[in-house]
Design a protein around this motif. Sequence first.
Motif, PDB file in Angstrom:
ATOM      1  N   ASN A   1      11.495 -21.671  34.548  1.00  0.00           N
ATOM      2  CA  ASN A   1      12.118 -21.470  35.933  1.00  0.00           C
ATOM      3  C   ASN A   1      13.290 -20.599  35.996  1.00  0.00           C
ATOM      4  O   ASN A   1      13.695 -19.539  36.633  1.00  0.00           O
TER       5      ASN A   1
ATOM      6  N   ASP B   1       7.442 -30.240  26.920  1.00  0.00           N
ATOM      7  CA  ASP B   1       8.681 -30.855  27.385  1.00  0.00           C
ATOM      8  C   ASP B   1       8.772 -30.398  28.544  1.00  0.00           C
ATOM      9  O   ASP B   1       8.927 -29.150  28.906  1.00  0.00           O
ATOM     10  N   PHE B   2       9.342 -31.159  29.587  1.00  0.00           N
ATOM     11  CA  PHE B   2       9.590 -30.641  30.836  1.00  0.00           C
ATOM     12  C   PHE B   2      10.742 -29.704  30.927  1.00  0.00           C
ATOM     13  O   PHE B   2      10.609 -28.967  31.983  1.00  0.00           O
ATOM     14  N   TYR B   3      11.689 -29.787  30.109  1.00  0.00           N
ATOM     15  CA  TYR B   3      12.675 -28.845  30.040  1.00  0.00           C
ATOM     16  C   TYR B   3      12.145 -27.373  29.862  1.00  0.00           C
ATOM     17  O   TYR B   3      13.042 -26.414  29.985  1.00  0.00           O
ATOM     18  N   GLU B   4      11.124 -27.295  29.135  1.00  0.00           N
ATOM     19  CA  GLU B   4      10.670 -26.030  28.718  1.00  0.00           C
ATOM     20  C   GLU B   4      10.173 -25.262  30.363  1.00  0.00           C
ATOM     21  O   GLU B   4      10.338 -24.154  30.449  1.00  0.00           O
ATOM     22  N   LEU B   5       9.799 -26.308  31.072  1.00  0.00           N
ATOM     23  CA  LEU B   5       9.451 -25.608  32.462  1.00  0.00           C
ATOM     24  C   LEU B   5      10.642 -25.343  33.290  1.00  0.00           C
ATOM     25  O   LEU B   5      10.899 -24.393  33.954  1.00  0.00           O
ATOM     26  N   THR B   6      11.735 -26.215  33.261  1.00  0.00           N
ATOM     27  CA  THR B   6      12.956 -26.110  33.982  1.00  0.00           C
ATOM     28  C   THR B   6      13.873 -24.740  33.437  1.00  0.00           C
ATOM     29  O   THR B   6      14.259 -23.956  34.105  1.00  0.00           O
ATOM     30  N   MET B   7      13.983 -24.540  32.184  1.00  0.00           N
ATOM     31  CA  MET B   7      14.314 -23.443  31.628  1.00  0.00           C
ATOM     32  C   MET B   7      13.501 -22.176  32.052  1.00  0.00           C
ATOM     33  O   MET B   7      14.194 -21.183  32.238  1.00  0.00           O
TER      34      MET B   7
END
Lengths: 482, 482
Positions: free
Chosen positions: B22, B14-20
Amino acid sequence: MKTEEKLNMTMLCDFYELTMGNGYFKNGYKDRITYFDVFFRSVPDKGGFAIVAGLEQLIDYIENLHFTKEDIEYLRGRKLFDEDFLTYLENFRFTGDIYAIPEGTPVFPREPLVTVRAPAIEAQLIETFTLLTINHQSLIATKANRIVRAARGRTVLEFGSRRAQGADAAIVGARAAYIGGCHGTACTISDEMYGVPAGGTMAHAWVQMFDSEYEAFKTYCEIYPTNATLLVDTYNTLKSGVPNAIRAFNEVLKPLGITKCGIRLDSGDMTYLSRQARKMLDDAGWTDCKISVSNSLDEYLIQDLLIQGAEIDMFGVGERMITARSEPVFGSVYKLAAVEDEEGNIIPKIKVSENVGKITVPHFKKLYRFYGRDTGKAIADYMTVYDEQVDDTGDMELFDPEATWKTKTVYNFTARELQVPIFLGGKCVYERPSLEQIREYCRQQVDTLWDEVKRFDYPHKYYVDLSRKLWQIQQDLLRAKR
Amino acid sequence: MKTEEKLNMTMLCDFYELTMGNGYFKNGYKDRITYFDVFFRSVPDKGGFAIVAGLEQLIDYIENLHFTKEDIEYLRGRKLFDEDFLTYLENFRFTGDIYAIPEGTPVFPREPLVTVRAPAIEAQLIETFTLLTINHQSLIATKANRIVRAARGRTVLEFGSRRAQGADAAIVGARAAYIGGCHGTACTISDEMYGVPAGGTMAHAWVQMFDSEYEAFKTYCEIYPTNATLLVDTYNTLKSGVPNAIRAFNEVLKPLGITKCGIRLDSGDMTYLSRQARKMLDDAGWTDCKISVSNSLDEYLIQDLLIQGAEIDMFGVGERMITARSEPVFGSVYKLAAVEDEEGNIIPKIKVSENVGKITVPHFKKLYRFYGRDTGKAIADYMTVYDEQVDDTGDMELFDPEATWKTKTVYNFTARELQVPIFLGGKCVYERPSLEQIREYCRQQVDTLWDEVKRFDYPHKYYVDLSRKLWQIQQDLLRAKR
């Protein structure tokens, strides 16, 4: 695009396709030309229409169709297949024709979504994967289209990867959901591979990692000031989450002159909470703040929330879309419609069944959609034998193939052929539209349907009629088989 | 094994795993050790237990976890991530620990099926795929186990590829169905990749290709005399199909001294048709001929058919198993259970919810199953803090964590720890059992459950209790958060 990593799916076939293939080979039927139709018998969720999808993956599969040395070794080890057949498989390629209805088209029961004309072994071998890709993506595109229509213009995002039935279900499921009208996905690889816009901000774990909810929100706003959607339900949505979000917006975003931001609700009553949150945000001056919700959503809950006046800008839909939970099967079948004799004459074939609904429409066919010249709306679909022409310059009388005394005259219409050639002689002749084009085409075509066909419950039955010639062939074959 | 073709699923997040990720990186939380549990809240179909599966694919995923140059380029193009973070991702590997309950184990709500101990970014990134593989395969293994139990020793084959939700759902779905107790699949690639025995004989198209049904059957018997299962419902099962099958058996198999053969029914009433067909076959001397059926089967229909005295030896189960149609979602979640402070102390974390059932069990835990020493049956499961020891030499008082006045004393039992180490320090330390071993282990472990837990409807609730220490920590955290 991670295309180089695509798996070879040749062996994703039902084992009987290989035992039959070997049988056709030994029996001299190898080069016998067969016609198979892919069609479905009922629309999931008792809807009025389906959205067909999955063709692009079918094209990839066909273009990549071949048996590796390993595959041949595996088959040899099964001790069922002739060496001649295994040698034949070493050089196996698809050499036939495929016609299909483009992705994103609204379709109806009994219509040939895909028609395969190919030597028997080839046509038989591609049965499983052809059905699998069309069934799966049509299922999700159809469900997504229902959900998007329920949201009445609000944003719908696909959030279901973690509950998808396998990796592929997540990846191409997000693609199909986008065709059906979703605005984006949480699934990163679907963006990278297919260009489905992926986004997302935070999970509960982010909030839990910090000493306080406020600190978690503030830090997030500092890192992503232009992309701050804060998850406000980790502790208490209205007493803690929304006030802390407003405080973080005030302290971080306001000095930067940023007014766009968001909160997400993931539990509790979404009508009540969204209305309260909207009021709190507006009172604090955050009128541009969007409210997202994401908890067990489907078309019915979304419809109800909006009727109740929920203040929601964006719906994140998970398991109920990515698995089409309410009816998780799109039931297309792959049935023999005709064979060619040695002189190339097309001999129609039928499958009889005790169940009238399971009787097939025989022959190599064409499928037309009639649109009113004045309204632009779809009036009826019309199946003919492949060599018939439709004259759309005058009036035409249609009849119900199951109740032939029911007739309807159509006038002032234009006829459009729905199937287009995809492969001819094994070569792809189809210019693939982009995903954006498919999605836009789907939107336009759904707009050509009357509202009564689009109702979720008890929709009006759309006409799918047969030409008199085709109907007569079906009747003759039925009588001959009894 | 087509292992070299496996896709790199690192970007299936899930994209939020990458934003989190970062965010953790920028905020100095990169190396903060976190503990996440995978657990589910209710058993699909209101069953008494689930079968956990999907671990092997989790191991493959973790071992292959890395970002390619293309992935990094894609992420850079999103203009959300710091260059330092992207550089960090270039060398990203999983360095943590993973504990899991082995595949094929019966499991219950709230139990940690998988526990991840890893630096925050790593633990967060693997959330989606970890849930996806465990959810999908546990769903199918659980459903298959119900169906296999309904068949009471008769053969059950998985036939659903064409209705599966994507390629992976077909391929690993067949694997999960085999773990749950199916005897084989129609899906060829699942045999080639995982060793799930694949088989199959003919479709309706085979019968339609010949000038007569008899000729189709005779030809098939000639090609596959030791593997002839004839599909008898293309025209009329009892008037045409079964008589033609008997004639083909008589003319081809009898002279060869072969008595093993089969017929398959794919439509019509299976109780009536199977009993009539059995009688016709027996009267003709084909008492060894097996009768297979394959039409909309699930555990309830199989149970009903057998109660009605259907004469069926083999069930081919399609869409209702491969999509778990009656409840197509296994709802595991991935929740933070603890973090380590800078001195390495484990700080338990909890997620509070308005919904009592959604409150998590905090801390790094151990999970035990107690078996009666006399019966061998499973008595209860017991969760403790990671540093507690269970003494199974004497009696023990358990209490219901939601109704603490309900107690139960267990005695004469042995305790077995259910989770085992899979990865330690990023290295796989688990000796992977073969698929056959997993399937046999599943069979044995389901045998340790009392019949009342195995009932399809209203099963007895199995005890999953907490140690007093663990329960107290949960209560303290709950009070602190209010």
